[in-house]
Design a protein around this motif. Structure first.
Motif: not given
Length: 245
Positions: A236-243
């Protein structure tokens, strides 16, 4: 077909255009994987260096690889750190494997109050070696140039200190009102996700962590096992970052 990834010495990757992959990693590549001359492989030091190579020689001792391209992969930002309460059985390795595959940058074994397993003495050392081996192998399978760091086991007090130093820290808690997907996330620094044991985070632990700056966050309407909650949260967190853009 994608080229298999193997771990190599950092100094060797910076040296000549011929890299010898020997030791356990080289023997595994040559004997178990049966990598032969002419095949493509990728070599990494697990800290951003990546060399795309063609195998020019193979023996029972390992491979000799000719470098065709060298890459310096920047360290991913923000860093996602997951504090995983130590579970019983092999659920810890399951958590480490999937956290590595999804992209966690650091995994902290947490000795929470309600953990049924305690890592002490040789038992703890052996368990930590298994976690680190699992992260290493999963990182190669996922073709990561940066392998996650599996730290030493931390107490709640030590975890609270990490929460205070992080750019953002979230305790996953089923009674939290704020969904993880709605929390504000930083663009840099460490995002610390704290995963409790099967029995949940003890009230005084939650107080200690939130006093240090962590907030409670909810994953969704269902309660996940400790071995899967961290992976879902990291996704969830990674999907909300530029990564993951």
């Amino acid at each position: 077909m994608t080229a298999p990834v193997f771990l190599a010495d950092a100094a060797a990757l910076r040296g000549s255009d011929l890299v010898v992959l020997d030791g356990d990693e080289g023997r595994h590549a040559a004997v178990v994987r049966r990598i032969a001359p002419g095949e493509a492989v990728e070599l990494t030091d697990g800290a951003g260096q990546l060399a795309r190579c063609v195998v020019v020689a193979a023996s029972k001792q390992g491979l000799t690889c000719e470098v065709s391209e060298r890459l310096e992969v920047p360290e991913p930002r923000p860093r996602v750190v997951v504090a995983q309460a130590v579970p019983k059985g092999d659920r810890g390795e399951t958590a480490v494997e999937t956290l590595t595959e999804v992209g966690a940058d650091e995994i902290l074994p947490w000795s929470a109050q309600r953990c049924m397993v305690r890592w002490t003495g040789e038992r703890g050392d052996k368990a930590l070696r298994r976690w680190r081996s699992t992260a290493r192998e999963a990182g190669k399978q996922a073709r990561r140039a940066w392998l996650p760091v599996v730290g030493d086991v931390v107490s709640t007090a030590e975890l609270a200190a990490r929460a205070g130093a992080a750019s953002a820290a979230v305790v996953l808690h089923e009674e939290a009102t704020a969904p993880l997907g709605a929390l504000e996330l930083p663009a840099d620094g460490d995002i610390l996700l704290i995963v409790g044991p099967e029995g949940g985070v003890a009230p005084d632990e939650l107080d200690q962590l939130t006093a240090a700056g962590a907030v409670a966050g909810r994953l969704g309407p269902t309660v996940l096992r400790t071995s899967t909650a961290g992976t879902v949260a990291a996704g969830i967190v990674l999907a909300r970052t530029a990564r993951w853009a």
